[in-house]
Design a protein around this motif. Structure first.
Motif, PDB file in Angstrom:
ATOM      1  N   LYS A 112       0.765  -1.121  -0.019  1.00  0.00           N
ATOM      2  CA  LYS A 112      -0.002  -0.114  -0.113  1.00  0.00           C
ATOM      3  C   LYS A 112       0.660   1.304   0.072  1.00  0.00           C
ATOM      4  CE  LYS A 112      -3.356  -2.031   3.147  1.00  0.00           C
ATOM      5  NZ  LYS A 112      -4.478  -2.724   1.911  1.00  0.00           N
ATOM      6  N   GLY A 141      -8.209  -1.644  12.726  1.00  0.00           N
ATOM      7  CA  GLY A 141      -6.930  -2.222  12.910  1.00  0.00           C
ATOM      8  C   GLY A 141      -6.892  -3.630  12.842  1.00  0.00           C
ATOM      9  N   ASP A 142      -7.959  -4.418  12.743  1.00  0.00           N
ATOM     10  CA  ASP A 142      -7.547  -6.039  12.338  1.00  0.00           C
ATOM     11  C   ASP A 142      -8.450  -6.234  10.932  1.00  0.00           C
ATOM     12  OD1 ASP A 142      -7.366  -8.793  12.703  1.00  0.00           O
ATOM     13  OD2 ASP A 142      -7.215  -8.467  14.723  1.00  0.00           O
ATOM     14  N   ASP A 143      -8.388  -7.305  10.590  1.00  0.00           N
ATOM     15  CA  ASP A 143      -9.066  -7.780   9.173  1.00  0.00           C
ATOM     16  C   ASP A 143     -10.581  -7.491   9.200  1.00  0.00           C
ATOM     17  OD1 ASP A 143      -6.737  -8.513   7.677  1.00  0.00           O
ATOM     18  OD2 ASP A 143      -6.533 -10.175   8.999  1.00  0.00           O
ATOM     19  N   GLY A 199     -13.194   0.201   7.312  1.00  0.00           N
ATOM     20  CA  GLY A 199     -13.616   0.709   6.057  1.00  0.00           C
ATOM     21  C   GLY A 199     -12.453   0.268   5.368  1.00  0.00           C
ATOM     22  N   THR A 245      -9.446   1.854   2.044  1.00  0.00           N
ATOM     23  CA  THR A 245      -8.903   3.358   1.817  1.00  0.00           C
ATOM     24  C   THR A 245      -8.212   3.201   0.462  1.00  0.00           C
ATOM     25  OG1 THR A 245      -8.565   4.131   3.846  1.00  0.00           O
ATOM     26  CG2 THR A 245      -7.688   5.563   2.341  1.00  0.00           C
TER      27      THR A 245
HETATM   28  P1  ADP Z   1      -6.948  -5.242   4.874  1.00  0.00           P
HETATM   29  O1  ADP Z   1      -6.129  -4.705   3.706  1.00  0.00           O
HETATM   30  O2  ADP Z   1      -6.792  -6.190   5.703  1.00  0.00           O
HETATM   31  O3  ADP Z   1      -8.386  -4.942   4.314  1.00  0.00           O
HETATM   32  P2  ADP Z   1      -6.735  -2.435   5.346  1.00  0.00           P
HETATM   33  O4  ADP Z   1      -5.062  -1.989   5.677  1.00  0.00           O
HETATM   34  O5  ADP Z   1      -7.377  -1.717   4.372  1.00  0.00           O
HETATM   35  O6  ADP Z   1      -6.791  -3.722   5.989  1.00  0.00           O
HETATM   36  O7  ADP Z   1      -7.258  -1.702   6.647  1.00  0.00           O
HETATM   37  C1  ADP Z   1      -6.618  -1.772   8.006  1.00  0.00           C
HETATM   38  C2  ADP Z   1      -7.611  -1.397   9.062  1.00  0.00           C
HETATM   39  O8  ADP Z   1      -8.053   0.044   9.081  1.00  0.00           O
HETATM   40  C3  ADP Z   1      -8.910  -2.234   9.051  1.00  0.00           C
HETATM   41  O9  ADP Z   1      -9.639  -2.324  10.187  1.00  0.00           O
HETATM   42  C4  ADP Z   1      -9.984  -1.344   8.341  1.00  0.00           C
HETATM   43  O10 ADP Z   1     -11.165  -1.648   8.577  1.00  0.00           O
HETATM   44  C5  ADP Z   1      -9.534   0.146   8.722  1.00  0.00           C
HETATM   45  N1  ADP Z   1      -9.755   1.277   7.410  1.00  0.00           N
HETATM   46  C6  ADP Z   1      -9.322   1.196   6.352  1.00  0.00           C
HETATM   47  N2  ADP Z   1      -9.596   2.396   5.816  1.00  0.00           N
HETATM   48  C7  ADP Z   1     -10.402   2.873   6.609  1.00  0.00           C
HETATM   49  C8  ADP Z   1     -11.273   3.966   6.359  1.00  0.00           C
HETATM   50  N3  ADP Z   1     -11.325   4.861   5.477  1.00  0.00           N
HETATM   51  N4  ADP Z   1     -12.145   4.351   7.497  1.00  0.00           N
HETATM   52  C9  ADP Z   1     -12.091   3.596   8.848  1.00  0.00           C
HETATM   53  N5  ADP Z   1     -11.323   2.641   8.798  1.00  0.00           N
HETATM   54  C10 ADP Z   1     -10.521   2.135   7.763  1.00  0.00           C
END
Ligand code: ADP
Ligand code: MG
Length: 347
Positions: free
Chosen positions: A7, A35-37, A135, A137
């Motif tokens: 990322k 913070g988790d999956d 969420g 991103t």
């Molecule tokens: P993964 O690749 O396992 O889906 P991410 O790196 O995308 O994990 O996300 C890490 C954590 O951050 C997850 O708990 C996810 O729900 C949270 N997260 C990512 N983007 C957002 C966002 N825009 N708003 C809230 N939480 C987010």
């Protein structure tokens, strides 16, 4: 060979920022948040889960050069919360998928928009106990901001308010007042300079709408309503949805419509148009049996009777507007899609 990070750093830094702004303590409904999956939610015993998603697109639902970022964040969450309110649900958690232009992730200054977007979203979330629990991103290749909100709520099993439960003879009520959002939007579009920030969120029905969660929950808890819907597209459009779902038609008393003070500043014709078709007021429209006593105020919000539901007959309009003179006319659904390039109605 150097490993390419899976990322971009900007994305990781952003998630970190989001996480720090969110409630880090486990709440009653969120056992595990960002913070988790996955997040882990704990719905109350005997409840069922309600889910709704809403897309907020730059250029369609907000304008970066007109809406304060706090408003874009607030409105994004408000749309989902209002759907929960319409069914009498209580929020458990919110999830936000966000696509941002690369330029917004790269510099500290451009992150300001993002921080303020989340400040607006978090403020409304805290008012309604709707913790952001996760969420996704991503960089937005189009250069436009896209925010997709997912809300999870709960309600006692089998008790959620639906659009389909109304019966012929039921009275129709709305919460609060109508037309304010579209009146404020019209002002926003012609303002010489855009809003920098807004101190008091009250009195800004377009920028900072107040989803009627407490009213929806009270209607459910006290078994007051037979059907409900939130007014996102405008009374004429959303009432048509309720009529279709309940297989009824409606008669609306024009003189009874509670018009928002901002709309009352317009000409009488424009004010009526804003109240009937304006959209985005996020008030609730609900039906209740004719002999059901409905308080004039529920959870601090005024309740106004605006009409009656009738049996549907072929050849009769789905919605009839009764003017103060007694003249009756067919009310066509005319919800307006703001900023739509084609200027089409949502229908
Ligand atoms: P993964 O690749 O396992 O889906 P991410 O790196 O995308 O994990 O996300 C890490 C954590 O951050 C997850 O708990 C996810 O729900 C949270 N997260 C990512 N983007 C957002 C966002 N825009 N708003 C809230 N939480 C987010
Ligand atoms: Mg992910």
């Amino acid at each position: 060979m150097r490993k390419t990070p899976s990322k971009p750093l900007g994305e990781l830094a952003l998630i970190d920022r989001i996480r720090h702004g969110s409630t880090r303590r486990a709440t009653r409904s969120v056992a595990l948040g960002i913070g988790d999956d996955c997040a882990i939610l704990r719905p109350p015993a005997g409840n069922e889960i309600l889910v709704t998603t809403d897309l907020s697109l730059e250029g369609r639902h907000f304008l970066r050069d007109r809406h304060p970022p706090e408003s874009a964040g607030h409105r994004c969450l408000a749309r989902g919360l209002s759907d929960l309110a319409a069914m009498g649900a209580t929020p458990l958690a919110a999830f936000l998928s966000l696509a941002l232009p690369a330029t917004m992730l790269s510099t500290k200054r451009s992150l300001d928009w993002v921080d303020r977007f989340f400040a607006g979203l978090y403020h409304l979330a805290s008012l309604h106990n709707a913790p952001l629990a996760g969420g996704d991103t991503s960089e937005s290749p189009s250069g436009l901001i896209l925010a997709d909100i997912l809300l999870i709520g709960s309600a006692p099993r089998g008790r959620s308010l639906r659009r389909s439960g109304a019966r012929a003879g039921d009275a129709l009520y709305v919460t609060g007042s109508l037309g304010g959002a579209s009146a404020e939007l019209a002002n926003l579009l012609v303002r010489r300079s855009p809003y920098r920030s807004v101190n008091n969120l009250d009195g800004h029905p377009h920028l900072f709408p107040a989803p009627r969660l407490a009213v929806g929950q009270a209607l459910l808890r006290r078994s007051l309503a037979t059907a409900a819907i939130d007014l996102s597209d405008g009374l004429s459009t959303d009432l048509a949805h309720l009529c279709e779902s309940s297989k009824l038609r409606a008669e609306i008393e024009q003189a009874a419509l509670p018009i928002h003070p901002l709309a009352r500043k317009l000409s009488r014709e424009q004010a009526l148009h804003a109240a009937l078709h304006g959209g985005e007021d996020y008030e609730l429209l609900f039906a209740a049996p004719p002999d059901q006593r409905i308080p004039r105020i529920i959870s601090g919000v005024s309740i106004t009777r605006i009409g009656t539901l009738k049996p549907r007959r072929t050849g009769q309009p789905e919605i009839t507007l009764i003017e103060p003179s007694g003249r009756r006319s067919r009310l066509q659904p005319g919800g307006w899609e703001h900023f739509s390039a084609s200027g089409k109605t949502t229908g």
